[in-house]
Design a protein around this motif. Structure first.
Motif, PDB file in Angstrom:
ATOM      1  N   LEU A   8      40.453  35.027  52.161  1.00  0.00           N
ATOM      2  CA  LEU A   8      41.705  35.396  52.192  1.00  0.00           C
ATOM      3  C   LEU A   8      41.889  35.553  50.533  1.00  0.00           C
ATOM      4  N   GLU A   9      41.160  34.683  50.021  1.00  0.00           N
ATOM      5  CA  GLU A   9      41.519  34.724  48.419  1.00  0.00           C
ATOM      6  C   GLU A   9      40.964  36.009  47.862  1.00  0.00           C
ATOM      7  N   GLY A  10      39.745  36.476  48.286  1.00  0.00           N
ATOM      8  CA  GLY A  10      39.034  37.661  47.940  1.00  0.00           C
ATOM      9  C   GLY A  10      40.185  39.009  48.173  1.00  0.00           C
ATOM     10  N   ALA A  11      40.753  39.025  49.389  1.00  0.00           N
ATOM     11  CA  ALA A  11      41.649  40.031  49.752  1.00  0.00           C
ATOM     12  C   ALA A  11      42.969  39.951  48.762  1.00  0.00           C
ATOM     13  N   LEU A  12      43.362  38.660  48.358  1.00  0.00           N
ATOM     14  CA  LEU A  12      44.493  38.634  47.434  1.00  0.00           C
ATOM     15  C   LEU A  12      44.145  39.060  46.008  1.00  0.00           C
ATOM     16  N   LYS A  13      42.904  38.914  45.682  1.00  0.00           N
ATOM     17  CA  LYS A  13      42.588  39.135  44.394  1.00  0.00           C
ATOM     18  C   LYS A  13      42.617  40.822  44.319  1.00  0.00           C
ATOM     19  N   LEU A  14      42.003  41.403  45.262  1.00  0.00           N
ATOM     20  CA  LEU A  14      41.740  42.900  45.213  1.00  0.00           C
ATOM     21  C   LEU A  14      43.201  43.733  45.226  1.00  0.00           C
ATOM     22  N   LYS A  15      44.137  43.066  46.200  1.00  0.00           N
ATOM     23  CA  LYS A  15      45.377  43.741  46.216  1.00  0.00           C
ATOM     24  C   LYS A  15      46.313  43.122  45.024  1.00  0.00           C
ATOM     25  N   GLU A  16      46.011  42.237  44.457  1.00  0.00           N
ATOM     26  CA  GLU A  16      46.797  42.006  43.137  1.00  0.00           C
ATOM     27  C   GLU A  16      46.493  42.753  42.105  1.00  0.00           C
TER      28      GLU A  16
ATOM     29  N   LEU B 278      33.668  37.510  44.604  1.00  0.00           N
ATOM     30  CA  LEU B 278      34.906  38.108  45.021  1.00  0.00           C
ATOM     31  C   LEU B 278      35.890  38.517  43.826  1.00  0.00           C
ATOM     32  N   GLN B 279      36.002  37.606  42.810  1.00  0.00           N
ATOM     33  CA  GLN B 279      36.678  37.511  41.696  1.00  0.00           C
ATOM     34  C   GLN B 279      35.985  38.790  40.814  1.00  0.00           C
ATOM     35  N   LEU B 280      34.933  38.903  40.736  1.00  0.00           N
ATOM     36  CA  LEU B 280      34.217  39.910  40.056  1.00  0.00           C
ATOM     37  C   LEU B 280      34.475  41.308  40.518  1.00  0.00           C
ATOM     38  N   LEU B 281      34.544  41.552  42.051  1.00  0.00           N
ATOM     39  CA  LEU B 281      34.710  42.683  42.597  1.00  0.00           C
ATOM     40  C   LEU B 281      36.226  43.192  42.477  1.00  0.00           C
ATOM     41  N   ALA B 282      37.066  42.246  42.792  1.00  0.00           N
ATOM     42  CA  ALA B 282      38.372  42.899  42.153  1.00  0.00           C
ATOM     43  C   ALA B 282      38.580  43.317  40.805  1.00  0.00           C
ATOM     44  N   TYR B 283      37.903  42.412  39.873  1.00  0.00           N
ATOM     45  CA  TYR B 283      38.117  42.737  38.421  1.00  0.00           C
ATOM     46  C   TYR B 283      37.513  44.151  38.245  1.00  0.00           C
ATOM     47  N   HIS B 284      36.218  44.429  38.678  1.00  0.00           N
ATOM     48  CA  HIS B 284      35.629  45.725  38.517  1.00  0.00           C
ATOM     49  C   HIS B 284      36.492  47.054  39.240  1.00  0.00           C
ATOM     50  N   VAL B 285      36.827  46.647  40.505  1.00  0.00           N
ATOM     51  CA  VAL B 285      37.390  47.565  41.111  1.00  0.00           C
ATOM     52  C   VAL B 285      38.598  47.922  40.450  1.00  0.00           C
ATOM     53  N   ALA B 286      39.452  46.986  39.638  1.00  0.00           N
ATOM     54  CA  ALA B 286      40.570  47.523  38.989  1.00  0.00           C
ATOM     55  C   ALA B 286      40.493  48.281  37.817  1.00  0.00           C
ATOM     56  N   LEU B 287      39.115  47.788  37.004  1.00  0.00           N
ATOM     57  CA  LEU B 287      38.941  48.670  35.850  1.00  0.00           C
ATOM     58  C   LEU B 287      38.510  50.121  36.264  1.00  0.00           C
ATOM     59  N   GLN B 288      38.054  50.445  37.587  1.00  0.00           N
ATOM     60  CA  GLN B 288      37.622  51.660  37.905  1.00  0.00           C
ATOM     61  C   GLN B 288      38.774  52.224  38.206  1.00  0.00           C
ATOM     62  N   LYS B 289      39.875  51.763  38.519  1.00  0.00           N
ATOM     63  CA  LYS B 289      41.341  52.358  38.899  1.00  0.00           C
ATOM     64  C   LYS B 289      42.041  52.487  37.637  1.00  0.00           C
ATOM     65  N   GLY B 290      41.876  51.795  36.641  1.00  0.00           N
ATOM     66  CA  GLY B 290      42.581  51.842  35.377  1.00  0.00           C
ATOM     67  C   GLY B 290      43.859  51.168  35.657  1.00  0.00           C
ATOM     68  N   THR B 291      43.923  50.149  36.429  1.00  0.00           N
ATOM     69  CA  THR B 291      45.037  49.420  36.322  1.00  0.00           C
ATOM     70  C   THR B 291      45.320  48.415  35.337  1.00  0.00           C
ATOM     71  N   ASP B 292      46.362  47.695  35.080  1.00  0.00           N
ATOM     72  CA  ASP B 292      46.623  46.600  34.041  1.00  0.00           C
ATOM     73  C   ASP B 292      46.165  45.154  34.718  1.00  0.00           C
ATOM     74  N   VAL B 293      44.943  44.961  34.383  1.00  0.00           N
ATOM     75  CA  VAL B 293      44.162  43.802  35.049  1.00  0.00           C
ATOM     76  C   VAL B 293      45.017  42.669  34.868  1.00  0.00           C
ATOM     77  N   ASP B 294      45.468  42.360  33.734  1.00  0.00           N
ATOM     78  CA  ASP B 294      45.961  41.083  33.194  1.00  0.00           C
ATOM     79  C   ASP B 294      47.580  41.012  33.891  1.00  0.00           C
ATOM     80  N   LYS B 295      48.199  41.970  33.629  1.00  0.00           N
ATOM     81  CA  LYS B 295      49.643  42.155  33.956  1.00  0.00           C
ATOM     82  C   LYS B 295      50.012  43.112  35.171  1.00  0.00           C
TER      83      LYS B 295
END
Length: 615
Positions: free
Chosen positions: A487-495, A587-604
């Protein structure tokens, strides 16, 4: 969920206000504004980030010795310049107001004030406060009295700061249900929603209490408490030395705060568990001087939390019922507070919150007390938070400031404390032998090292992130105590990546979610080498039979082999009872690096803010 900063000093306060806002931007970042006193009130507002406001300030050459500023996360009214704070009211005695929170009776007050001739220029509930203060200034020459009279009419949670054009030598601030603290500096006096905004000028702070109203001037400060009466009486609050440092709230060598906070987890866990790491036994005194007495009377547990903290509670339920043999209920705080549960005085109510200011968790805790629950425990990262002050027992996670909106180190330190609580309760109930206690202490001592090893999976996770970034949906699977981690891993990815992700207990696949599985649907599975591994393998075969792509986080000795459509990353070791904490890291690292690939604002990430101080 907004950030407030204010200052009255011997020098130009604008640089302080802008830096303070940038440090509070995690609390809200859809618009920002500033007002300073300099031969009148000069206001600048803009949509977007604090950086946009800084450009306006630099262009206009705005300066002043007194000012308040605000960064907003919209509740009432869309993000726009006219809805951005500060809000003005009055002509002869113009005032400016910034506000964090929600005024629940703003519609009734708005109608009354409109009938009195006040003209509203925004869609916000905040503008009601500005006009209400102006209304009461007709009855008094003292802004402090006018603010106290106005607060008596407000219903809801708020922190506010108010300035008056005709008296540029003072600021009035107040709190009720939303955080606000004062800073005592050598060259001035300050106010902010968070200590992180004050580290640039002082570490001497005063945490205002519920109902406190403070007047800041160039000569000092005074505090009233208006909770019980309109005028209130002056009170004394303790000046404390904040342990927060500038380094703790700066990026350093990292690209994002989330990245920094992921890699700070070994240290955060070591700090949280410091009293255990050097001990020979686990004592209930870790949770407070009355813990021995309260725990001995505890026959059931109720965990109240929201979001990521709720997931920590779900993991704890497995631990508490399996190890300590105590029944445990876990409730989403925003749901619990609106139903009619059965109270039991022998139930220990546990509030879990990173900030300790989460509105729904605080309200649920108070509701539980009103129902007849006698004892409460706070697990929190902020020592002077409302949650800490409202409970009988408490444990500070000592994770340090967490700036990234997507929680990382706050979550893993919460899990560590909840496991420690489980061990204490199990020992007191004779469910944990001396030998088992020593094994538990050894495992907790080893945890920071184990987390450091889990972080070494980052290069492999980076390789996965390229494929993931092209997807629009993902499923996360876990069994038993690892289901909440899914559940937490899915939340991180979608966030932070905005990929739609859902988590399921793996055994539930055939009860509906399997219909979604095809070659375009990545499925992330948590596969520790525990008693449920063989069951999980069967679930994974169901996925492969339908063409699903599997991404499996396994332990070093898990008997799962990579093949076409089955991608595996192995952690360095099996964590035993600590496995949920260790499997959180990849799971945290996966969400972080996917977000980097997509170019989203990771922290905000869009539409979100860090500290949810409104319902």
């Amino acid at each position: 969920m907004c950030g407030i900063v204010g200052a009255i000093a011997k020098n130009d306060v604008v640089p302080f206000l802008l830096e303070g806002l940038s440090r509070l931007e995690y609390r809200g970042y859809d618009s920002a504004g500033i007002v300073v006193a300099n031969e009148g009130l000069h206001r600048l507002r803009t949509t977007g980030r604090v950086s946009e406001l800084s450009k306006l300030v630099n262009t206009g050459g705005t300066t002043g010795f007194t000012g308040i500023a605000h960064t907003r996360w919209a509740t009432h009214g869309a993000p726009s310049e006219r809805n951005a704070h500060p809000h003005f009211s009055g002509d002869h005695r113009k005032i400016a107001v910034v506000h964090n929170g929600i005024i629940e009776n703003h519609e009734v007050l708005r109608q009354r004030l409109q009938q009195d001739g006040f003209r509203f220029l925004s869609d916000t509930d905040t503008e009601v406060i500005a006009h209400l203060v102006s209304f009461h200034l007709r009855e008094t020459d003292d802004l402090l009295d006018a603010v106290c009279s106005s607060l008596a009419e407000l219903k809801g949670a708020y922190a506010i700061a108010v300035m008056e054009e005709s008296r540029p030598d003072r600021i009035i601030v107040a709190r009720n249900g939303a955080p606000l603290l004062l800073g005592i500096g050598e060259d001035g006096f300050y106010a902010a929603s968070d200590a992180s905004a004050l580290v640039q000028v002082t570490q001497q702070v005063i945490y205002l209490e519920e109902g406190d109203v403070a007047e800041l001037s160039d000569q000092g400060y005074r505090i009233r408490n208006c909770l019980d009466s309109v005028k209130g009486c002056e009170v004394t609050r303790t000046v404390t030395t904040s342990t927060l440092t500038r380094d703790a709230v700066e990026l350093g060598p990292y690209s994002h705060f989330m990245q920094k906070e992921i890699f700070e987890q070994p240290v955060a866990l070591a700090n949280t568990l410091e009293m255990v790491l050097n001990a020979q036994s686990i004592s209930p005194q870790l949770f407070g001087s009355d813990a021995q007495t309260i725990f001995s009377q505890t026959k059931r547990l109720l965990i109240l939390a929201c979001g990521t903290s709720y997931h920590a509670g779900l993991v704890a339920k497995y631990w508490l019922e399996t190890i300590a043999k105590l029944p445990c209920d876990v409730e989403i705080a925003s749901e619990y507070r609106y139903r009619d549960p059965i109270a039991d005085p022998t139930t220990l109510v546990i509030g879990v919150s990173q900030s300790g200011e989460t509105a729904d968790t605080l309200a649920a805790l108070n509701y539980a007390k009103a129902l007849g629950h006698r004892y409460s425990l706070a697990i929190c990262n902020v020592p002077e938070s409302a949650l800490i002050r409202q409970t009988d027992l408490r444990f500070l996670t000592r994770a340090g400031p967490e700036i990234g909106v997507a929680s990382t180190k706050a979550f893993t330190t919460q899990l560590a404390v909840l496991l420690l609580l489980t061990a204490v309760l199990a020992k007191m109930r004779n469910k944990l032998s001396s030998q088992e206690e020593q094994k538990m202490i050894a495992a907790l001592r080893h945890l920071p090292v184990a987390i450091q090893r889990a972080l070494q999976s980052e290069p492999e996770i980076k390789q996965w992130s390229g494929d993931f970034s092209q997807k629009h949906h993902a499923l996360f699977l876990g069994r038993g105590v690892h289901y909440p981690i899914a559940l937490e891993g899915a939340l991180k990815l979608k966030e932070i990546s905005y990929i739609h992700a859902e988590a399921y207990a793996a055994g539930e696949l055939k009860h509906g979610p399997l219909a979604l599985v095809d070659s375009g649907m990545p499925i992330v599975a948590i596969a520790p080498n525990d008693e449920l591994l063989e069951k999980l393998k069967s679930n994974l075969q169901e996925v492969r039979a339908r063409g699903g792509q599997l991404y499996v986080f396994a332990d070093a000795d898990s008997q799962i082999e990579a093949s076409d459509g089955v991608h595996i990353i192995r952690l360095a070791e099996y964590g035993g009872v600590l496995s949920p904490i260790m499997h959180t890291i990849p799971l945290q690292l996966l969400a972080y690096h996917v977000a980097l690939q997509k170019g989203t604002d990771v922290d905000k990430p869009r539409n979100l803010a860090k500290s949810v101080t409104v319902e």
